[in-house]
Scaffold this motif. Structure first.
Motif, PDB file in Angstrom:
ATOM      1  N   ALA A 140       0.827  -1.200   0.000  1.00 48.70           N
ATOM      2  CA  ALA A 140       0.000   0.000   0.000  1.00 48.70           C
ATOM      3  C   ALA A 140       0.865   1.256   0.000  1.00 48.70           C
ATOM      4  O   ALA A 140       0.588   2.217  -0.731  1.00 48.70           O
ATOM      5  CB  ALA A 140      -0.929   0.001   1.208  1.00 48.70           C
ATOM      6  N   ARG A 174      -5.590   6.905  -2.975  1.00 53.61           N
ATOM      7  CA  ARG A 174      -6.575   5.986  -2.412  1.00 53.61           C
ATOM      8  C   ARG A 174      -6.732   4.703  -3.218  1.00 53.61           C
ATOM      9  O   ARG A 174      -6.639   3.595  -2.675  1.00 53.61           O
ATOM     10  CB  ARG A 174      -7.931   6.689  -2.297  1.00 53.61           C
ATOM     11  N   THR A 175      -6.966   4.828  -4.510  1.00 56.09           N
ATOM     12  CA  THR A 175      -7.201   3.642  -5.337  1.00 56.09           C
ATOM     13  C   THR A 175      -5.962   2.758  -5.407  1.00 56.09           C
ATOM     14  O   THR A 175      -6.057   1.524  -5.344  1.00 56.09           O
ATOM     15  CB  THR A 175      -7.610   4.054  -6.764  1.00 56.09           C
ATOM     16  N   ALA A 178      -5.554   0.887  -2.171  1.00 59.38           N
ATOM     17  CA  ALA A 178      -6.589  -0.139  -2.010  1.00 59.38           C
ATOM     18  C   ALA A 178      -6.247  -1.413  -2.766  1.00 59.38           C
ATOM     19  O   ALA A 178      -6.705  -2.505  -2.402  1.00 59.38           O
ATOM     20  CB  ALA A 178      -7.939   0.400  -2.469  1.00 59.38           C
ATOM     21  N   ASP A 179      -5.433  -1.296  -3.815  1.00 54.90           N
ATOM     22  CA  ASP A 179      -5.033  -2.491  -4.570  1.00 54.90           C
ATOM     23  C   ASP A 179      -4.272  -3.490  -3.700  1.00 54.90           C
ATOM     24  O   ASP A 179      -4.224  -4.686  -4.007  1.00 54.90           O
ATOM     25  CB  ASP A 179      -4.156  -2.093  -5.768  1.00 54.90           C
ATOM     26  N   LEU A 181      -5.132  -4.604  -1.007  1.00 58.11           N
ATOM     27  CA  LEU A 181      -6.076  -5.505  -0.348  1.00 58.11           C
ATOM     28  C   LEU A 181      -6.547  -6.625  -1.263  1.00 58.11           C
ATOM     29  O   LEU A 181      -7.122  -7.616  -0.790  1.00 58.11           O
ATOM     30  CB  LEU A 181      -7.293  -4.715   0.143  1.00 58.11           C
ATOM     31  N   THR A 229      -6.885  -4.677   6.265  1.00 55.30           N
ATOM     32  CA  THR A 229      -7.710  -3.490   6.039  1.00 55.30           C
ATOM     33  C   THR A 229      -7.283  -2.344   6.945  1.00 55.30           C
ATOM     34  O   THR A 229      -7.148  -1.198   6.504  1.00 55.30           O
ATOM     35  CB  THR A 229      -9.199  -3.821   6.281  1.00 55.30           C
ATOM     36  N   VAL A 232      -3.761  -1.008   5.808  1.00 60.05           N
ATOM     37  CA  VAL A 232      -3.809  -0.225   4.569  1.00 60.05           C
ATOM     38  C   VAL A 232      -4.461   1.132   4.828  1.00 60.05           C
ATOM     39  O   VAL A 232      -4.010   2.157   4.303  1.00 60.05           O
ATOM     40  CB  VAL A 232      -4.562  -0.997   3.473  1.00 60.05           C
ATOM     41  N   ALA A 233      -5.515   1.159   5.631  1.00 58.22           N
ATOM     42  CA  ALA A 233      -6.189   2.423   5.931  1.00 58.22           C
ATOM     43  C   ALA A 233      -5.243   3.394   6.639  1.00 58.22           C
ATOM     44  O   ALA A 233      -5.186   4.590   6.296  1.00 58.22           O
ATOM     45  CB  ALA A 233      -7.426   2.166   6.796  1.00 58.22           C
ATOM     46  N   LEU A 236      -2.518   4.616   4.156  1.00 56.61           N
ATOM     47  CA  LEU A 236      -3.035   5.647   3.260  1.00 56.61           C
ATOM     48  C   LEU A 236      -3.099   6.996   3.959  1.00 56.61           C
ATOM     49  O   LEU A 236      -2.746   8.032   3.388  1.00 56.61           O
ATOM     50  CB  LEU A 236      -4.426   5.241   2.762  1.00 56.61           C
TER      51      LEU A 236
END
Length: 259
Positions: A140, A174-175, A178-179, A181, A229, A232-233, A236
């Motif tokens: 991420a 963001r996108t 998210a990859d 995950l 999750t 990654v959050a 980010l």
């Protein structure tokens, strides 16, 4: 006729030697790289597993030593995540992302009583969750930073429109973040159909119960999804706020908009 332990060991060594020799041959014929890559990796892995097995045999006997093992594993995972993200000293912040996933999942498992507070259970489960969180964190961070670097024109455009630095970076990263995950989600969706993960196979071989093996695997997959999750959050958010960055590319440009 039963096979002795010694005979099984000889067969195992012969099989491993044959497989790595074939891998080296493919490397050589197709010029993928040095033929020594596969043998070297296998030898290193064998030595590491031998050392870890000796340590774990003693560590799993006591909870305090099991926790010490997890701390060492966390340190190694943090260093790996920082190195893979190519974020320099600012990557130290990724330890927060890594810890966020682990510190949510493990307490839930322990408080529920599903995972007993014993070294023999804590270290394997903690190691699996930590490994998944490490991979998601490093991926991420790298993808988010790559996106900010490659699409910096969009970041500058957002800044010129009045977006905050955090929001401008967040929209771009963001996108990409998210990859990270996707591998975990795909693994969960295809488990039993495409793959039989290690936890399932291990419990199945140890107990002979497919139901028990399936229950353990679902527990592991659920924990991985939550840990990844969360990691990654947080990753980010750290990238969006500039805590994790590539100084040589990012901060000098942002200074113009601060002025």
């Amino acid at each position: 006729m039963s096979i002795s332990v010694a005979d099984s060991g000889v067969r195992l060594l012969a099989l491993c030697f044959a497989m790595v020799a074939l891998a080296a041959l493919v490397y050589h014929v197709t010029k993928l790289g040095s033929p020594l890559v596969a043998p070297g990796a296998l030898v290193r892995g064998a030595l590491q597993l031998a050392a870890v097995s000796l340590v774990l045999a003693a560590a799993l006997a006591h909870i305090f030593s099991a926790v010490a093992v997890l701390v060492v594993m966390f340190a190694a995972a943090s260093v790996t995540a920082v190195r893979r993200s190519d974020s320099g000293l600012s990557g130290v912040w990724l330890t927060l992302a890594l810890a966020s996933g682990i510190c949510v999942v493990l307490p839930l498992m322990l408080l529920s009583g599903v995972v007993p507070l014993e070294g023999v259970a804590l270290v394997p489960v903690g190691g699996i969750v930590m490994g998944g969180a490490m991979t998601a964190t490093s991926m991420a961070a790298k993808r988010a930073l790559d996106a900010v670097d490659a699409r910096y024109g969009e970041v500058e455009a957002a800044l010129s429109l009045g977006f905050s630095e955090r929001d401008a970076r967040w929209e771009v990263a963001r996108t990409a973040a998210a990859d990270a995950l996707l591998p975990g989600v795909d693994q969960t969706r295809t488990v039993g159909l495409v793959t039989l993960p290690g936890a399932f196979v291990g419990v199945l071989l140890a107990t002979g119960s497919a139901l028990q093996a399936g229950a353990v695997q679902i527990l592991v997959l659920g924990g991985l999804l939550l840990a990844q999750t969360c990691s990654v959050a947080v990753t980010l958010e750290l990238v969006a706020r500039g805590r994790v960055c590539r100084d040589r590319l990012d901060r000098p440009r942002l200074s113009r908009w601060r002025a």
